[in-house]
Design an enzyme around this catalytic site. Structure first.
Site, PDB file in Angstrom:
ATOM      1  N   GLU A 233       0.826  -1.438   0.046  1.00 36.32           N
ATOM      2  CA  GLU A 233       0.092   0.021   0.134  1.00 36.32           C
ATOM      3  C   GLU A 233       0.827   1.205   0.037  1.00 36.32           C
ATOM      4  OE1 GLU A 233      -1.446   0.669   3.921  1.00 36.32           O
ATOM      5  OE2 GLU A 233      -3.323   1.793   3.121  1.00 36.32           O
TER       6      GLU A 233
ATOM      7  N   ASN B 136      -6.940   6.395  -1.858  1.00 27.14           N
ATOM      8  CA  ASN B 136      -5.791   5.475  -1.440  1.00 27.14           C
ATOM      9  C   ASN B 136      -5.880   4.230  -2.345  1.00 27.14           C
ATOM     10  OD1 ASN B 136      -4.236   3.476  -0.371  1.00 27.14           O
ATOM     11  ND2 ASN B 136      -4.624   3.972   1.927  1.00 27.14           N
TER      12      ASN B 136
ATOM     13  N   LYS C  94      -9.532   2.192  -1.856  1.00 25.33           N
ATOM     14  CA  LYS C  94      -9.669   1.843  -0.294  1.00 25.33           C
ATOM     15  C   LYS C  94     -11.207   1.993   0.112  1.00 25.33           C
ATOM     16  CE  LYS C  94      -6.964   1.286   3.930  1.00 25.33           C
ATOM     17  NZ  LYS C  94      -5.910   1.753   4.561  1.00 25.33           N
TER      18      LYS C  94
ATOM     19  N   GLU D 158      -5.932   8.587   7.876  1.00 28.71           N
ATOM     20  CA  GLU D 158      -6.358   8.579   6.603  1.00 28.71           C
ATOM     21  C   GLU D 158      -7.699   8.844   6.395  1.00 28.71           C
ATOM     22  OE1 GLU D 158      -5.793   4.580   4.829  1.00 28.71           O
ATOM     23  OE2 GLU D 158      -4.529   3.838   6.517  1.00 28.71           O
TER      24      GLU D 158
ATOM     25  N   CYS E  86      -4.780  -2.765   2.832  1.00 32.36           N
ATOM     26  CA  CYS E  86      -4.487  -2.805   4.279  1.00 32.36           C
ATOM     27  C   CYS E  86      -5.890  -3.283   5.166  1.00 32.36           C
ATOM     28  CB  CYS E  86      -3.798  -1.472   4.580  1.00 32.36           C
ATOM     29  SG  CYS E  86      -3.213  -1.766   6.127  1.00 32.36           S
TER      30      CYS E  86
ATOM     31  N   ASN F 127       0.490  -1.276   5.328  1.00 33.68           N
ATOM     32  CA  ASN F 127       1.256  -0.506   6.256  1.00 33.68           C
ATOM     33  C   ASN F 127       0.535  -0.542   7.565  1.00 33.68           C
ATOM     34  OD1 ASN F 127       3.402   1.856   4.781  1.00 33.68           O
ATOM     35  ND2 ASN F 127       1.557   1.016   3.550  1.00 33.68           N
TER      36      ASN F 127
HETATM   37  N1  CDT Z   1      -2.898   1.503   6.755  1.00 36.73           N
HETATM   38  C1  CDT Z   1      -3.844   0.881   7.465  1.00 36.73           C
HETATM   39  O1  CDT Z   1      -4.790   0.510   6.948  1.00 36.73           O
HETATM   40  N2  CDT Z   1      -3.367   0.462   8.760  1.00 36.73           N
HETATM   41  C2  CDT Z   1      -4.386  -0.062   9.557  1.00 36.73           C
HETATM   42  C3  CDT Z   1      -3.784   0.043  10.874  1.00 36.73           C
HETATM   43  C4  CDT Z   1      -4.832  -0.110  11.933  1.00 36.73           C
HETATM   44  S1  CDT Z   1      -4.404  -0.483  13.559  1.00 36.73           S
HETATM   45  C5  CDT Z   1      -5.007  -1.739  13.866  1.00 36.73           C
HETATM   46  C6  CDT Z   1      -4.256  -1.738   9.449  1.00 36.73           C
HETATM   47  O2  CDT Z   1      -5.558  -2.024   9.382  1.00 36.73           O
HETATM   48  O3  CDT Z   1      -3.223  -2.388   9.542  1.00 36.73           O
END
Ligand code: CDT
Length: 316
Positions: A47, A110, A127, A146, A176, A201
């Site tokens: 991502e 995204n 996303k 985000e 993600c 990420n």
């Molecule tokens: N980039 C992204 O979507 N990161 C989120 C962080 C959430 S914290 C649990 C993820 O779901 O990994």
């Protein structure tokens, strides 16, 4: 023989805020070449793969935010990825921040794209499950903005038929946080998806729930393994990993079979390629038995329960 597609999970290590896109693309080209040498048909990048994970900072100047976005794809820095894909005859999934002019206004998503072996974009996904928050929360050690910097994706979860060689398969994408939601997999499962490509990420530390930190790898594997099994599909999950600007991000990039088993994994938090020969015919063993949706799903019951907002009252 089966319909085998050889896939490379091209994990990227940390990208510094000051690292120019051209340098990141150079790292990606090295992974593409390595993947080709190992016979890959397809490489999956993370991502927001072209820059550092910028939603960790609060920016109040729009031009500072927009510096992380791509106005065209391919653009001046990313063109080389497309040229290389074409020269090598290898497809790729790429996650990036997309700045689009749509409906008479500027929109930011995204986004991920699937590029075929001729360097053409054949599918795009934006996303849907945006995590984090929309306002600056100074109590956090780092932000996750985000919900401030992106709109919710408006393209659904398209599943496309792609001829990746002598065979065809059904491919979908997610990004993600989408991987934590069963709906992501099921919406694509209902379209017959055979391989879901997914970049992420994920910080080890989750500021609102630090008690989850020690479980970050477990949860990462749990959601992708169950999403794969419950929908009879391959899942390729690829991280941007390592200590990025003081924030530790999990690696743990994995390729999961329709059985739910992990068949390949990255073991570092640096640039690394994990490779698997994925037979798309394996999906059928699950799609035609345990998860034969036409035979065993009960959508009418689900609808009634949702409309009632709960289970039926007990019989009198
Ligand atoms: N980039 C992204 O979507 N990161 C989120 C962080 C959430 S914290 C649990 C993820 O779901 O990994």
């Amino acid at each position: 023989m089966g319909r085998v597609i050889t896939v490379g999970a091209a994990q990227l290590g940390a990208i510094a805020r000051a690292e120019p896109r051209a340098q990141v693309v150079e790292r990606m080209l090295a992974l593409l070449a390595q993947a080709k040498a190992h016979g890959c048909d397809l490489v999956v990048f993370p991502e927001l793969a072209l820059t550092t994970f910028f939603p960790r900072w609060f920016f109040d100047k729009q031009e500072e935010i927009d510096a992380f976005f791509e106005r065209e794809m391919p653009g001046p820095d990313t063109r080389r990825l497309f040229d290389s894909a074409q020269q090598l005859g290898i497809g790729f999934y790429l996650g990036y921040a997309e700045l689009a002019q749509e409906e008479g206004r500027t929109r930011r998503f995204n986004t991920s794209i699937l590029v075929d072996k001729r360097g053409r974009i054949i599918s795009k996904y934006r996303k849907i499950h945006l995590p984090g928050h929309a306002e600056h929360e100074p109590w956090r050690r780092f932000q996750h903005l985000e919900k401030r910097y992106f709109e919710v994706g408006n393209l659904g979860w398209p599943v496309i038929r792609w001829a990746f060689g002598e065979h065809k398969g059904l491919f979908g994408m997610a990004i993600c946080n989408d991987r934590r939601w069963p709906e992501t997999y099921r919406v694509m499962g209902l379209q017959g998806v055979e391989m879901i490509l997914l970049g992420y990420n994920t910080p080890v530390h989750n500021p609102p729930a630090p008690e989850h930190d020690a479980l970050s790898h477990f949860h990462n594997e749990l959601v992708m393994q169950s999403g794969a099994y419950q929908n009879g599909t391959w899942v390729v999950g690829v991280a941007k990993a390592g200590n990025e600007e003081g924030v530790e991000q999990i690696g743990n990039s994995i390729i999961v079979a329709p059985s739910g088993e992990i068949v390949a994994a990255c073991t570092t938090t640096a640039d690394e390629l994990a490779i698997a020969r994925c037979d798309l015919d394996l999906c059928d063993s699950y799609k035609s038995t345990t998860f034969n949706f036409a035979r065993h799903r009960e959508p009418e019951q689900y609808r009634l329960i949702v409309e009632r907002k709960g289970a039926a009252p007990p019989p009198e």
